[in-house]
Design an enzyme around this catalytic site. Structure first.
Site, PDB file in Angstrom:
ATOM      1  N   VAL A 234       0.828  -1.207   0.000  1.00 37.00           N
ATOM      2  CA  VAL A 234       0.000   0.000   0.000  1.00 37.00           C
ATOM      3  C   VAL A 234       0.865   1.261   0.000  1.00 37.00           C
ATOM      4  CG1 VAL A 234      -1.835  -1.188   1.258  1.00 37.00           C
ATOM      5  CG2 VAL A 234      -0.147   0.131   2.523  1.00 37.00           C
ATOM      6  N   CYS A 235       0.275   2.345  -0.502  1.00 39.56           N
ATOM      7  CA  CYS A 235       0.888   3.679  -0.402  1.00 39.56           C
ATOM      8  C   CYS A 235      -0.242   4.695  -0.448  1.00 39.56           C
ATOM      9  CB  CYS A 235       1.922   3.906  -1.507  1.00 39.56           C
ATOM     10  SG  CYS A 235       1.213   4.068  -3.162  1.00 39.56           S
ATOM     11  N   GLY A 236       0.086   5.947  -0.683  1.00 32.68           N
ATOM     12  CA  GLY A 236      -0.938   6.984  -0.675  1.00 32.68           C
ATOM     13  C   GLY A 236      -1.805   7.014  -1.908  1.00 32.68           C
TER      14      GLY A 236
END
Length: 214
Positions: free
Chosen positions: A141-143
């Site tokens: 996951v990331c932004g």
């Protein structure tokens, strides 16, 4: 008087060599890595919508790997998630880097609050330390979903084959998508900083005011 020299019965010619024997074999360039987007499109990596993440983590055995930089993670994070940043702050203060930092601040940093970063050379090593079992199910996951695609490409090349990608990143998350959140911000706002953060807060405030005045 003309002198006649003996003529050979035949002129020796080198044997003809088929053209295919003269050509060097052509080899296609070796592609060392497959892009994260290709892996998701082909189905090698599972695309997980934010609304599906809670089930993937709680019931399907996925472990969450957060690849955002530390200053984004400090604002908001999923409790129990692992953290290995794909990019880290560039601390070099040489003249060329300082010039780049100044340009970055003027064009990007003041608006987004993002710091001048560099690729984390120890990313793969830290992932191997955090997840030594390459059969682990890992939700990366990331932004916004872009950095996690890059991370997936690198992890896949290292032998991790049970990968998931949070489609669109935390920016698309809504309340209740994840079991428990830590930090001072909403997950979807953690990537936003600088002047854009205050503009966003103003818009949210105006929205709330508009609803209350109806």
């Amino acid at each position: 008087m003309t002198l006649l020299l003996p003529q050979p019965n035949h002129i020796h010619k080198p044997p003809l060599v088929p053209y295919r024997r003269l050509r060097k074999p052509y080899r296609l360039p070796v592609i060392s890595a497959v892009s994260g987007k290709q892996l998701v499109t082909s189905g090698e990596v599972r695309a997980v919508e934010p609304r599906e993440a809670k089930t993937a983590l709680a019931s399907e055995g996925y472990v969450m790997l957060d690849v955002r930089p530390s200053w984004e993670r400090e604002k908001a994070r999923v409790k129990g998630s692992l953290h290995v940043p794909l990019f880290v702050e560039d601390t070099d203060n040489g003249p060329i880097t300082l010039l780049k930092k100044w340009i970055h601040l003027g064009y990007i940093g003041l608006w987004t609050g993002q710091r001048f970063t560099m690729f984390n050379d120890e990313f793969t090593l830290r992932v191997l330390e955090a997840l030594p079992d390459k059969e682990s199910k890992v939700l990366v996951v990331c932004g916004e979903g872009l950095r996690s695609l890059m991370a997936i490409s690198k992890m896949y090349g290292e032998g991790y084959k049970s990968l998931g990608w949070l489609a669109g990143g935390f920016n698309r998350a809504t309340e209740g998508d994840f079991p428990e959140i830590e930090g001072t911000e909403e997950l979807r706002f953690a990537t936003i900083g600088g002047a854009s953060y205050y503009l966003l807060k103003l818009l949210v405030l105006l929205q709330s005011f508009g609803k209350e005045s109806r």
